[in-house]
Design a protein around this motif. Structure first.
Motif, PDB file in Angstrom:
ATOM      1  N   PHE A 151       0.802  -1.212   0.000  1.00  0.00           N
ATOM      2  CA  PHE A 151       0.000   0.000   0.000  1.00  0.00           C
ATOM      3  C   PHE A 151       0.830   1.253   0.000  1.00  0.00           C
ATOM      4  N   SER A 152       2.135   1.176  -0.323  1.00  0.00           N
ATOM      5  CA  SER A 152       2.897   2.403  -0.457  1.00  0.00           C
ATOM      6  C   SER A 152       2.310   3.268  -1.547  1.00  0.00           C
ATOM      7  N   SER A 153       1.951   2.635  -2.650  1.00  0.00           N
ATOM      8  CA  SER A 153       1.265   3.329  -3.724  1.00  0.00           C
ATOM      9  C   SER A 153      -0.095   2.731  -3.980  1.00  0.00           C
ATOM     10  N   ILE A 154      -0.509   1.804  -3.173  1.00  0.00           N
ATOM     11  CA  ILE A 154      -1.790   1.127  -3.293  1.00  0.00           C
ATOM     12  C   ILE A 154      -1.904   0.469  -4.666  1.00  0.00           C
ATOM     13  N   LEU A 155      -0.836  -0.228  -5.080  1.00  0.00           N
ATOM     14  CA  LEU A 155      -0.805  -0.814  -6.407  1.00  0.00           C
ATOM     15  C   LEU A 155      -0.238  -2.215  -6.373  1.00  0.00           C
ATOM     16  N   PHE A 156      -0.665  -3.062  -7.324  1.00  0.00           N
ATOM     17  CA  PHE A 156      -0.203  -4.432  -7.421  1.00  0.00           C
ATOM     18  C   PHE A 156       0.212  -4.748  -8.854  1.00  0.00           C
ATOM     19  N   ALA A 157       0.601  -5.993  -9.064  1.00  0.00           N
ATOM     20  CA  ALA A 157       0.902  -6.452 -10.410  1.00  0.00           C
ATOM     21  C   ALA A 157      -0.336  -6.315 -11.300  1.00  0.00           C
ATOM     22  N   SER A 158      -0.097  -5.998 -12.581  1.00  0.00           N
ATOM     23  CA  SER A 158      -1.229  -5.756 -13.470  1.00  0.00           C
ATOM     24  C   SER A 158      -2.123  -6.980 -13.597  1.00  0.00           C
ATOM     25  N   SER A 159      -1.583  -8.170 -13.424  1.00  0.00           N
ATOM     26  CA  SER A 159      -2.388  -9.382 -13.534  1.00  0.00           C
ATOM     27  C   SER A 159      -3.328  -9.558 -12.364  1.00  0.00           C
ATOM     28  N   MET A 160      -3.196  -8.726 -11.336  1.00  0.00           N
ATOM     29  CA  MET A 160      -4.017  -8.863 -10.144  1.00  0.00           C
ATOM     30  C   MET A 160      -5.098  -7.796 -10.044  1.00  0.00           C
ATOM     31  N   PHE A 161      -5.275  -7.014 -11.083  1.00  0.00           N
ATOM     32  CA  PHE A 161      -6.266  -5.951 -11.026  1.00  0.00           C
ATOM     33  C   PHE A 161      -7.666  -6.513 -10.862  1.00  0.00           C
ATOM     34  N   ALA A 162      -8.488  -5.772 -10.157  1.00  0.00           N
ATOM     35  CA  ALA A 162      -9.854  -6.211  -9.895  1.00  0.00           C
ATOM     36  C   ALA A 162     -10.822  -5.549 -10.858  1.00  0.00           C
ATOM     37  N   ALA A 163     -12.013  -6.104 -10.890  1.00  0.00           N
ATOM     38  CA  ALA A 163     -13.013  -5.582 -11.809  1.00  0.00           C
ATOM     39  C   ALA A 163     -13.809  -4.433 -11.203  1.00  0.00           C
ATOM     40  N   GLN A 164     -13.690  -4.196  -9.923  1.00  0.00           N
ATOM     41  CA  GLN A 164     -14.483  -3.157  -9.284  1.00  0.00           C
ATOM     42  C   GLN A 164     -14.093  -1.776  -9.808  1.00  0.00           C
ATOM     43  N   SER A 165     -15.075  -0.864  -9.868  1.00  0.00           N
ATOM     44  CA  SER A 165     -14.796   0.493 -10.315  1.00  0.00           C
ATOM     45  C   SER A 165     -14.261   1.345  -9.180  1.00  0.00           C
ATOM     46  N   LYS A 166     -14.511   0.951  -7.947  1.00  0.00           N
ATOM     47  CA  LYS A 166     -14.051   1.723  -6.800  1.00  0.00           C
ATOM     48  C   LYS A 166     -12.777   1.121  -6.238  1.00  0.00           C
ATOM     49  N   ALA A 167     -11.821   1.984  -5.901  1.00  0.00           N
ATOM     50  CA  ALA A 167     -10.590   1.499  -5.282  1.00  0.00           C
ATOM     51  C   ALA A 167     -10.828   1.168  -3.813  1.00  0.00           C
ATOM     52  N   TYR A 168     -11.703   1.938  -3.157  1.00  0.00           N
ATOM     53  CA  TYR A 168     -11.974   1.753  -1.736  1.00  0.00           C
ATOM     54  C   TYR A 168     -13.476   1.726  -1.485  1.00  0.00           C
ATOM     55  N   ASP A 169     -13.872   1.140  -0.382  1.00  0.00           N
ATOM     56  CA  ASP A 169     -15.281   1.114   0.017  1.00  0.00           C
ATOM     57  C   ASP A 169     -15.599   2.219   1.016  1.00  0.00           C
ATOM     58  N   VAL A 170     -14.861   3.284   0.947  1.00  0.00           N
ATOM     59  CA  VAL A 170     -15.095   4.467   1.775  1.00  0.00           C
ATOM     60  C   VAL A 170     -14.823   5.672   0.879  1.00  0.00           C
ATOM     61  N   LYS A 171     -15.612   6.732   1.030  1.00  0.00           N
ATOM     62  CA  LYS A 171     -15.599   7.814   0.049  1.00  0.00           C
ATOM     63  C   LYS A 171     -14.303   8.614   0.037  1.00  0.00           C
TER      64      LYS A 171
END
Length: 209
Positions: free
Chosen positions: A7-27
């Motif tokens: 979570f230093s940049s809140i990023l992972f390998a491109s193969s692990m991207f999720a389908a959700q449109s929101k990065a977080y469940d808090v506004k």
């Protein structure tokens, strides 16, 4: 200088991207982290701090990280700012006094962000350990390889990582959510902007052009 945390940049390998449109469940949120890493030489140290600001469920976010490393009586300081605006990433390099801009590479679902929720962590092979309160927020605790992650609504509040070089920990010291954040918090330094090709996020959370 040091291993990039999940979570230093809140990023992972491109193969692990999720389908959700929101990065977080808090506004929105403001989180300040302390970073400490063990060194094989007790006289040396690696430490630092990071600030994360985000709004619109992570459509707009900025992370400002400063690390200090002491090796053989010499101290080195490194600062990096990463801003994400929807599908565009800006990386501020203070040594070059340059801002590198690029689209973040997406997967077949058209998404470029990862949400640290149960579904995605399980897909990566993480094991749910239980819940624990961090700064008054109930977090899900996950074990992912040698990393242990405390996630609150997709926002990591603590992570401990172990490797052959020692243990590293990044922990939130201040966390406030669902608050108004002024636009000036997302301003970048007045450096020239250089457009790059797509950024592919590697497993250490760093961007490769």
């Amino acid at each position: 200088m040091y291993k990039k945390f999940i979570f230093s940049s809140i990023l992972f390998a491109s193969s692990m991207f999720a389908a959700q449109s929101k990065a977080y469940d808090v506004k929105s949120g403001i989180i300040e982290y302390a970073i400490v890493a063990e060194s094989q030489n007790k006289k040396d140290y690696i430490k630092g701090s990071s600030k994360l600001y985000f709004k619109d469920f992570g459509d707009l976010e900025i992370t400002d990280t400063t690390m200090i490393q002491k090796v053989f009586e010499e101290e080195e300081k490194e600062r990096e700012i990463v801003k994400i605006s929807k599908d565009t990433m800006f990386i501020v390099n203070f040594d070059d006094q340059m801002i590198y801009s690029s689209k973040v590479a997406a997967d077949e679902n058209g998404s470029s962000r990862l949400l640290l929720n149960k579904e995605n962590l399980q897909k990566m092979g993480a094991t749910f350990i239980g819940t624990e309160v961090v700064l008054g927020y109930k977090c899900d605790v996950w074990q992912l390889g040698d990393d242990r992650i405390w996630s609150y609504n997709g926002v990591p509040l603590r992570q401990i990582s172990k490797s052959s070089s020692g243990m590293q920990m990044e922990e939130a010291k201040i966390a406030n959510f669902n608050i108004d954040i002024k636009d000036d918090k997302f301003k970048l330094p007045n450096f020239p902007v250089k457009q790059m090709d797509e950024i592919f996020i590697n497993e250490d959370g760093e961007g490769d052009f």
